[in-house]
Design an enzyme around this catalytic site. Structure first.
Site, PDB file in Angstrom:
ATOM      1  N   ASP A 250       0.861  -1.179   0.000  1.00  8.82           N
ATOM      2  CA  ASP A 250       0.000   0.000   0.000  1.00  8.82           C
ATOM      3  C   ASP A 250       0.898   1.230   0.000  1.00  8.82           C
ATOM      4  OD1 ASP A 250      -3.251   0.295   0.691  1.00  8.82           O
ATOM      5  OD2 ASP A 250      -2.070   2.110   1.059  1.00  8.82           O
ATOM      6  N   ASP A 299      -6.960  -4.628  -6.353  1.00 10.88           N
ATOM      7  CA  ASP A 299      -8.205  -4.012  -5.889  1.00 10.88           C
ATOM      8  C   ASP A 299      -7.960  -2.535  -5.596  1.00 10.88           C
ATOM      9  OD1 ASP A 299     -10.750  -3.551  -4.877  1.00 10.88           O
ATOM     10  OD2 ASP A 299     -10.256  -4.340  -2.877  1.00 10.88           O
ATOM     11  N   CYS A 339     -14.252  -0.850  -7.905  1.00 15.52           N
ATOM     12  CA  CYS A 339     -15.346  -0.370  -7.062  1.00 15.52           C
ATOM     13  C   CYS A 339     -15.911   0.936  -7.605  1.00 15.52           C
ATOM     14  CB  CYS A 339     -14.876  -0.202  -5.621  1.00 15.52           C
ATOM     15  SG  CYS A 339     -13.550   1.004  -5.407  1.00 15.52           S
TER      16      CYS A 339
END
Length: 397
Positions: A250, A299, A339
Site C-alpha cells: 500500500d 483491488d 469499485c
C-alpha cells in the site's frame, strides 16, 4: 400534520414507477412546486404531473438529486416506527448470513434507506449520514439505533465527499458512548483492528469479504501479492489459508502499519512482507528484476468517480492489469476488481482482456464477483451494484 407535495413534470415518473429511488432536479415541475419552498431534508409526497402519488421522499432543494424515495406508500411517515422496521429488516438477513456481528448493517438504497450507512463492529456502530434527509434526522436515528442494538458506542463518520453534494459539512463525531482506540473485526476467524476515528471510510471494507474468501481457497503453498492492501485483510487471510509468502503493498504509511499489526495479531508476520510503495512503480521494479507471484490481487480505489472520466479511467485499469500480468507467474491467478460505480462489469472484463492480449496471455475467467450480501443491490438501481471482480487464470500463449 399535512406534508408538502413535490410534483414531477409530465412523464418523468416512469423510472420511479419501475422502482428507482432518485428524483433529479430537472424532473421536478418547479412552476407547481418550487424547490426553493423546501428545506433540506424535508419530508414530502412525490406525485406525477397529474397528481397521482408515487411515494414519500426526503427533499434537498440544493442537490442534483432533489428527492429520494423512502417508501412507495405515500401514507408512510418517516418516524421512529419507520426506521425501526427498516433496521429490523436489515438485521434479520445479516443475522442469517454471519455468525458474528461484523458486517454492513444498512446499505443506503440497497436497504431502502437512502443516505444511511451503518457498519457493525461487535458492539460499536459506525455510520454515515450522506444526505440532508438523514442528517436532519440524526437524533431520531441515534435513538433508534441505541434502542434496537444496545451498542456501547455510536460514531458518525460524516467525512465522506458525498456530503459536499448535499451541502453538508464534513465532520467525525462520537454520538454515543466512548470511542475505543480501535475497531475490532472478525472475518471468518481472522482478527483485525483498525482505528475507530481514522482509517478509510467507515474503517473496514466489508464489501470484499466474499471475494477474499473465494480466493483464499486457492492460495495454499503459493506466493501472493496483495496490491492496495489497506489494513491487510486479504494478505493476512491468505497467510492463514496457507500461502507460502505474501507481499502486502500500500502507498499509505498508516495502512502499512495496520497491515503489519494485523499480521502479527494473527501470528503470520513471518510470512507477510509489508511494503510501502506506489503500486505501478513496484510492479515495474518487480518485472525488471524478474520477480513473479503465483497469485495477485488487484483491488484499487475507485478510479472513475465521474462519468466523464470513464475513458481515462479504463486506460488506468488496463495499465494496472498489464503491469500485474507482468509479474504473474505462468499459470497464475489474478483477481482484478473495480469499485467504481461508473465502470460496469463488461468494461472491466474488456480492460482485463486487452491487458492479457497485450501480454500474450490466454485468460480464463474462473469466477465473477460483486460486493457481499451485506451490501445488497437495489433491483431497480444499477448504481447500487458498484463492485465488480473477475478471478482469472492466465497462461502464456
Amino acid at each position: 400534520m399535512e406534508r408538502p407535495t413535490l410534483t414531477l413534470k409530465n412523464n418523468e415518473e416512469r423510472r420511479l414507477r419501475a422502482g428507482h429511488l432518485w428524483v433529479f432536479s430537472n424532473e421536478v415541475d418547479t412552476k407547481k412546486t418550487p424547490l426553493t419552498a423546501f428545506t433540506p431534508g424535508q419530508e414530502a409526497v412525490v406525485t406525477a404531473s397529474r397528481g397521482r402519488p408515487i411515494g414519500v421522499a426526503t427533499v434537498n432543494p440544493g442537490s442534483l438529486i432533489s428527492a429520494r424515495i423512502m417508501d412507495q406508500d405515500p401514507e408512510v411517515r418517516l418516524d421512529a416506527d419507520f426506521f425501526r422496521a427498516r433496521l429490523r429488516e436489515a438485521l434479520a438477513i445479516r443475522s442469517r448470513l454471519y455468525s458474528t456481528p461484523h458486517y454492513r448493517l444498512l446499505f443506503s438504497e440497497g436497504d431502502h434507506v437512502p443516505g444511511l450507512i451503518l457498519d457493525r463492529y461487535g458492539d460499536v456502530i459506525v455510520g454515515q449520514l450522506n444526505t440532508a434527509g438523514m442528517d436532519s434526522r440524526k437524533e431520531l436515528l441515534l435513538e433508534t439505533i441505541v434502542a434496537e442494538l444496545a451498542p456501547s458506542t455510536v460514531i458518525w463518520r460524516n467525512d465522506s465527499p458525498t456530503r459536499d453534494f448535499e451541502g453538508l459539512p464534513r465532520v467525525v463525531e462520537v454520538a454515543y458512548g466512548t470511542a475505543p482506540e480501535n475497531l475490532e473485526v472478525n472475518e471468518d476467524g481472522a482478527l483485525f483492528a483498525v482505528p475507530a476515528l481514522g482509517g478509510q471510510k467507515t474503517g473496514w471494507f466489508y464489501d470484499m469479504r466474499e471475494n477474499r474468501s473465494r480466493l483464499c481457497r486457492l492460495v495454499g503453498g503459493r506466493t501472493v501479492l496483495d496490491l492496495f492492501a489497506y489494513a491487510g485483510a486479504f494478505s493476512v487471510r491468505a497467510a492463514l489459508a496457507g500461502a507460502a509468502a505474501v507481499t502486502s503493498l500500500d502507498s499509505s504509511e498508516t495502512a502499512c502499519s495496520m497491515a503489519a499489526d494485523n499480521a502479527a495479531r494473527n501470528g503470520v508476520a513471518e510470512r507477510v512482507e509489508v511494503v510501502r510503495a506506489d503500486a505501478a512503480a513496484f510492479l515495474e521494479e518487480c518485472a525488471a528484476a524478474g520477480r513473479t507471484f503465483d497469485v495477485v490481487s488487484l483491488d484499487p480505489p475507485a478510479l472513475v468517480k465521474r462519468k466523464k472520466d470513464l475513458e481515462a479511467g479504463l486506460k488506468v485499469y488496463e495499465r494496472l492489469n498489464r503491469l500485474a500480468m507482468d509479474v504473474l507467474a505462468e499459470d497464475g491467478l489474478l483477481l482484478t476488481c473495480s469499485c467504481s460505480q461508473h465502470v460496469d462489469a463488461y468494461e472491466l472484463r474488456r480492460a482485463a482482456l486487452r491487458a492479457a492480449m497485450a501480454r500474450g496471455r490466454r485468460g480464463q475467467i474462473l469466477d465473477q464477483g460483486r460486493q457481499g450480501p451485506d451490501h445488497p443491490a437495489h433491483p431497480a438501481m444499477a448504481e447500487t451494484d458498484y463492485l465488480k471482480s473477475f478471478l482469472m487464470r492466465l497462461v502464456q500463449q
